[in-house]
Structures are given as C-alpha cells and as structure tokens.
Design a protein around this motif. Structure first.
Motif, PDB file in Angstrom:
ATOM      1  N   ILE A   1      -5.909  11.861   0.596  1.00 11.73           N
ATOM      2  CA  ILE A   1      -5.016  12.927   1.062  1.00 11.73           C
ATOM      3  C   ILE A   1      -5.122  14.151   0.152  1.00 11.73           C
ATOM      4  O   ILE A   1      -5.183  15.293   0.617  1.00 11.73           O
TER       5      ILE A   1
ATOM      6  N   TRP B   1      -8.414  -4.712  -2.626  1.00 12.99           N
ATOM      7  CA  TRP B   1      -7.374  -4.423  -3.629  1.00 12.99           C
ATOM      8  C   TRP B   1      -7.979  -4.602  -5.009  1.00 12.99           C
ATOM      9  O   TRP B   1      -8.596  -5.635  -5.285  1.00 12.99           O
TER      10      TRP B   1
ATOM     11  N   VAL C   1      -0.260  -0.523  15.124  1.00 16.63           N
ATOM     12  CA  VAL C   1      -1.320  -1.364  14.544  1.00 16.63           C
ATOM     13  C   VAL C   1      -0.872  -2.829  14.491  1.00 16.63           C
ATOM     14  O   VAL C   1      -1.651  -3.737  14.734  1.00 16.63           O
TER      15      VAL C   1
ATOM     16  N   TYR D   1      -9.092   5.679  -2.660  1.00 12.09           N
ATOM     17  CA  TYR D   1      -7.851   5.095  -2.137  1.00 12.09           C
ATOM     18  C   TYR D   1      -7.054   6.156  -1.377  1.00 12.09           C
ATOM     19  O   TYR D   1      -7.364   7.347  -1.452  1.00 12.09           O
TER      20      TYR D   1
ATOM     21  N   ARG E   1       7.403  13.247   1.375  1.00 12.65           N
ATOM     22  CA  ARG E   1       6.011  13.471   1.758  1.00 12.65           C
ATOM     23  C   ARG E   1       5.392  12.230   2.386  1.00 12.65           C
ATOM     24  O   ARG E   1       4.523  12.326   3.248  1.00 12.65           O
ATOM     25  N   THR E   2       5.803  11.056   1.909  1.00  9.95           N
ATOM     26  CA  THR E   2       5.231   9.824   2.466  1.00  9.95           C
ATOM     27  C   THR E   2       5.588   9.703   3.936  1.00  9.95           C
ATOM     28  O   THR E   2       4.783   9.222   4.730  1.00  9.95           O
TER      29      THR E   2
ATOM     30  N   PHE F   1       2.943   2.411  12.335  1.00 10.82           N
ATOM     31  CA  PHE F   1       2.508   1.087  11.859  1.00 10.82           C
ATOM     32  C   PHE F   1       2.726   0.040  12.944  1.00 10.82           C
ATOM     33  O   PHE F   1       1.963  -0.914  13.051  1.00 10.82           O
TER      34      PHE F   1
ATOM     35  N   LYS G   1      -5.508  -0.084  -3.187  1.00 13.38           N
ATOM     36  CA  LYS G   1      -6.427  -0.539  -2.156  1.00 13.38           C
ATOM     37  C   LYS G   1      -7.510   0.521  -1.981  1.00 13.38           C
ATOM     38  O   LYS G   1      -7.213   1.654  -1.614  1.00 13.38           O
TER      39      LYS G   1
ATOM     40  N   TYR H   1     -10.982   2.003  -0.283  1.00 13.45           N
ATOM     41  CA  TYR H   1     -11.705   1.974   0.996  1.00 13.45           C
ATOM     42  C   TYR H   1     -13.146   2.418   0.797  1.00 13.45           C
ATOM     43  O   TYR H   1     -13.430   3.302  -0.015  1.00 13.45           O
TER      44      TYR H   1
ATOM     45  N   LEU I   1       7.054   6.449  10.558  1.00 15.42           N
ATOM     46  CA  LEU I   1       6.153   5.454   9.960  1.00 15.42           C
ATOM     47  C   LEU I   1       6.204   4.150  10.751  1.00 15.42           C
ATOM     48  O   LEU I   1       5.184   3.535  11.046  1.00 15.42           O
TER      49      LEU I   1
ATOM     50  N   HIS J   1       1.076   4.119  -2.824  1.00 12.10           N
ATOM     51  CA  HIS J   1       0.947   5.541  -2.498  1.00 12.10           C
ATOM     52  C   HIS J   1       2.106   6.343  -3.096  1.00 12.10           C
ATOM     53  O   HIS J   1       1.902   7.381  -3.732  1.00 12.10           O
TER      54      HIS J   1
ATOM     55  N   LEU K   1      -6.264   4.252   8.821  1.00 12.60           N
ATOM     56  CA  LEU K   1      -7.223   3.513   7.994  1.00 12.60           C
ATOM     57  C   LEU K   1      -7.333   2.060   8.452  1.00 12.60           C
ATOM     58  O   LEU K   1      -8.422   1.500   8.530  1.00 12.60           O
ATOM     59  N   HIS K   2      -6.182   1.463   8.794  1.00 19.44           N
ATOM     60  CA  HIS K   2      -6.206   0.055   9.219  1.00 19.44           C
ATOM     61  C   HIS K   2      -6.907  -0.093  10.568  1.00 19.44           C
ATOM     62  O   HIS K   2      -7.630  -1.053  10.795  1.00 19.44           O
ATOM     63  N   TRP K   3      -6.694   0.884  11.419  1.00 16.76           N
ATOM     64  CA  TRP K   3      -7.386   0.865  12.711  1.00 16.76           C
ATOM     65  C   TRP K   3      -8.901   0.992  12.487  1.00 16.76           C
ATOM     66  O   TRP K   3      -9.693   0.261  13.092  1.00 16.76           O
TER      67      TRP K   3
ATOM     68  N   TYR L   1      -2.275   5.674   6.762  1.00 12.01           N
ATOM     69  CA  TYR L   1      -2.577   4.249   6.581  1.00 12.01           C
ATOM     70  C   TYR L   1      -2.802   3.488   7.889  1.00 12.01           C
ATOM     71  O   TYR L   1      -3.750   2.704   7.988  1.00 12.01           O
ATOM     72  N   PRO L   2      -1.974   3.701   8.918  1.00 12.56           N
ATOM     73  CA  PRO L   2      -2.282   3.026  10.184  1.00 12.56           C
ATOM     74  C   PRO L   2      -3.662   3.422  10.715  1.00 12.56           C
ATOM     75  O   PRO L   2      -4.363   2.592  11.288  1.00 12.56           O
TER      76      PRO L   2
ATOM     77  N   TYR M   1      -4.103   7.743  -1.465  1.00 12.75           N
ATOM     78  CA  TYR M   1      -3.498   8.931  -2.029  1.00 12.75           C
ATOM     79  C   TYR M   1      -4.553   9.969  -2.405  1.00 12.75           C
ATOM     80  O   TYR M   1      -4.392  11.162  -2.137  1.00 12.75           O
TER      81      TYR M   1
ATOM     82  N   GLU N   1       1.785  12.004   5.061  1.00 13.41           N
ATOM     83  CA  GLU N   1       0.963  11.115   4.233  1.00 13.41           C
ATOM     84  C   GLU N   1       0.908   9.666   4.692  1.00 13.41           C
ATOM     85  O   GLU N   1      -0.162   9.085   4.823  1.00 13.41           O
ATOM     86  N   GLY N   2       2.091   9.082   4.978  1.00 10.74           N
ATOM     87  CA  GLY N   2       2.123   7.671   5.347  1.00 10.74           C
ATOM     88  C   GLY N   2       1.372   7.365   6.633  1.00 10.74           C
ATOM     89  O   GLY N   2       0.923   6.246   6.858  1.00 10.74           O
ATOM     90  N   MET N   3       1.220   8.392   7.456  1.00 12.59           N
ATOM     91  CA  MET N   3       0.567   8.201   8.754  1.00 12.59           C
ATOM     92  C   MET N   3      -0.921   7.899   8.614  1.00 12.59           C
ATOM     93  O   MET N   3      -1.550   7.430   9.545  1.00 12.59           O
TER      94      MET N   3
ATOM     95  N   GLU O   1       0.821  -1.205   0.000  1.00 10.85           N
ATOM     96  CA  GLU O   1       0.000   0.000   0.000  1.00 10.85           C
ATOM     97  C   GLU O   1       0.860   1.262   0.000  1.00 10.85           C
ATOM     98  O   GLU O   1       0.571   2.224  -0.717  1.00 10.85           O
ATOM     99  N   LEU O   2       1.937   1.241   0.802  1.00  4.85           N
ATOM    100  CA  LEU O   2       2.823   2.409   0.840  1.00  4.85           C
ATOM    101  C   LEU O   2       3.497   2.612  -0.520  1.00  4.85           C
ATOM    102  O   LEU O   2       3.668   3.748  -0.976  1.00  4.85           O
TER     103      LEU O   2
END
Lengths: 242, 112
Positions: B30, B65, A76, B25, A62-63, A73, B75, B77, A69, A37, B52-54, B49-50, B27, B45-47, A33-34
C-alpha cells in the motif's frame, strides 16, 4: 477533573480485534494479517510526532470501517459465513423443538390429570425403555446445544471466559437469550421428569400408548436434528481450518 | 483521486507489477502504491487483503508467514507463474487504452 487513564496500545488493538472477531467473515488468519497491518501502520505513524493514541486512531481509520471490511472479507469467506448462519438456524430449530416439546408436556400432564379425575383404571405395563430413551435423547440434545453454542462463542480463538465476561459487561441479546433458554430448558425438564415418574408408577393403557409413540417420534426427530447439526458444525470447523 | 471503478480495476495489475520487484507484505504494498502515485491512488487499506486472498486462490500469487526484522510475524506475498502471465495480458489491455487515449489527447489536450 480526574486524570485520564494512560492509553494502552496493546489492549486497544486487542479490543479492536475482538470487535472484528465477532463476525464470521474474518478467519483467525485474516485477523492476524489485519492486526499485523494495523501495527505496521501505527509504527509508521509514530515515527512522525503522533502519540500512540493518535497513531492508533488514524491507523484504525485508514485500515477501514468495520462494516465495509466485513462485507469484503465475507465475499472471500462466504462459505464460512453461510455455514455459520445455517448453524444458528439449526440452533433456532432446536429451540423451537424444545418449545413444542414443553408444550407437549403440559398437554400430556393435562390428559393424565384428567384421566385420573375420571377414575380411569391405571393398571397396565410400564413404559420404562421408551421413556428412558426419550430422556437420554432430551439430555443429549441439551448437551449438544450447549456444546455447539459455546463453540460458536469460542471460534476465532477467543477464550470462552473472556467472551462471557464481555457479554456480561455489555449484555447482548445473545447472552440474555441463551441464558433464558437454558433456564427454561432446565425447569421444564424438571416438570417432565416429575410427570414421567408419576406415569411409570401408574401407567394407564391410553397414556402408555400415547407416551410410547410420542417418545419414539421425538427420539427420531431429535436424532435427525442432532445429526444434521453435527454435520454442519463439522463442515464449518473444516472450513475455518482452511 | 481515482474513481472507485478504476481503483477496483487497477488493483490486480498494480499488485502483480509491484510483486515483480520481489516479495513484499500488505502494508508495504500500500505504501509503495501511495508513493508511486504521489498519493493519487488511495486504497481503503483493509480492502486490499480480500483481493490478495482472491488472487492467491486464483494461484496468481502465493504467501508465507515469516518473522520480520521487527520480531513480529508478517505475511509475505510472492508472484507465481500464472501471475506473470496474467500481468502480461493486463499490460496489453492497459497499454491499448493508454495509447488510444494518448492519441486522442495529444499533441494538444483540449481544455474544458
């Protein structure tokens, strides 16, 4: 000045992904997924006037920072993170058992040599079965350690060969430690086989008794340790699938 | 720019609200927030996803997917029933804060 090698976006992304994959905080799916992205972000940045290298650098930035991260993660995927730590701990315990055992080999050899020096009467029954059991247990411990170690390396869908090549290129403490572990294991194993064959040829009463109880104790010890390690490894595998 | 605490508190209602417009999805989520807020709400940005998973674990949203028009897999949602309910509650709470502050600040916001 030498011309710079052209920038390869795919290998840069793979490198970035491999770097993240070293942490148990990310599951294979998280990484997919990352990466998806990052690719979206790069594609979007490239519609401006950025080169693929510039787009990659900004996209990665930006990611997010790897440490941040990993922390998020990890919250979770905390079960996987802890199982991984526990597995490493168990491998450490096995390493410790091995050191204690190697130490015991030296002690036994000293006793044996000492008794011979005193012209002790070596004329009692052989210790074949228990010694064979102990040797089998030692071997399975070694094999199990190798299998679990290589599995830890291969997790996150990385191929073993690539990971090993990477480790060799940039020798980390892990590679050095594990290499040294295997080397010492093998050489010490040669020593104990030598000592035990000598014992089998001429078994004195005391050495026999010590050897049997010692072998049985270490057998139980090793079986318990192996069972625990396998249990945790199985749980970890299951957690990774979910 | 929003404070860290406000970003954390507003992520779930923002995600749920955007997902009422339809599935999407990470991206795109955001990008949508950036566009709607005029760049004032910036997520690391990456933050996302956790979070979303929660939310998925809490059964507020679900994911799948699928191959996108670009040929790559993404993926996607979607909101779930519990998500709609959670959003209604969030709405009431945020509106309570918003209305109270508006009453205090209007008609003449005090300048510092």
């Amino acid at each position: 000045m030498e011309p710079e090698a052209p920038f390869d976006l795919n290998s840069a992304i793979q490198h970035w992904r491999d770097n993240l994959a070293q942490s148990p905080a990310f599951s294979g799916e998280n990484l997919n997924e990352l990466e998806s992205h990052l690719r979206d972000s790069i594609a979007n940045l490239q519609t401006g006037r950025l080169s693929s290298e510039e787009a990659f650098l900004i996209g990665v930035r930006r990611t997010g920072d790897v440490g941040a991260l990993q922390a998020e993660f990890g919250k979770v995927n905390s079960q996987v993170v802890w199982l991984d730590r526990f597995l490493w701990l168990l491998l450490g315990v096995q390493f410790w058992v091995f050191i204690v055992w190697a130490d015991g080999v030296v002690g036994q050899s000293a006793v044996f040599v000492g008794l011979r020096g005193l012209n002790y009467d070596f004329s009692v029954h052989p210790t074949g079965i228990s010694v064979a059991l102990a040797i089998a247990a030692d071997l399975s411990l070694f094999a199990g350690t190798l299998v679990i170690g290589s599995w830890l390396v291969r997790r996150q869908g990385q191929s073993l060969g690539r990971r090993v090549a990477k480790l060799l290129k940039r020798p980390s403490r892990l590679a050095l430690g594990f290499g040294a572990f295997c080397l010492v294991w093998l050489s010490a194993y040669a020593v104990i086989v030598l000592v035990r064959t000598t014992l089998l040829r001429q078994p004195p009463r005391i050495v026999t008794a010590v050897s049997i109880s010692d072998s049985l104790a270490s057998l139980i010890h090793i079986i318990v340790l192996l069972a625990l390690t396998l249990f945790v490894a199985k749980k970890r595998l299951h957690a990774a699938k979910v | 720019m929003l404070s860290k605490e406000l970003v954390a508190a507003s992520t779930v209602p923002l995600v749920l609200s955007i997902l009422t417009e339809g599935e999407t999805y990470g991206y795109a989520l955001i990008q949508r927030v950036r566009q709607l807020s005029g760049g004032r709400i910036e997520w690391a940005e990456g933050m996302l996803y956790p979070v979303l998973h929660w939310m998925e674990e809490e059964e507020l949203i679900e994911s799948e997917w699928r191959e996108a028009e670009t040929g790559r897999k993404r993926k996607y949602y979607r909101q779930r029933k519990a998500g709609r309910k959670a959003l209604d509650e969030e709405k009431q709470q945020w509106m309570a804060v918003h209305e109270t502050l508006t009453k205090l600040w209007n008609p003449k916001p005090r300048s510092i």
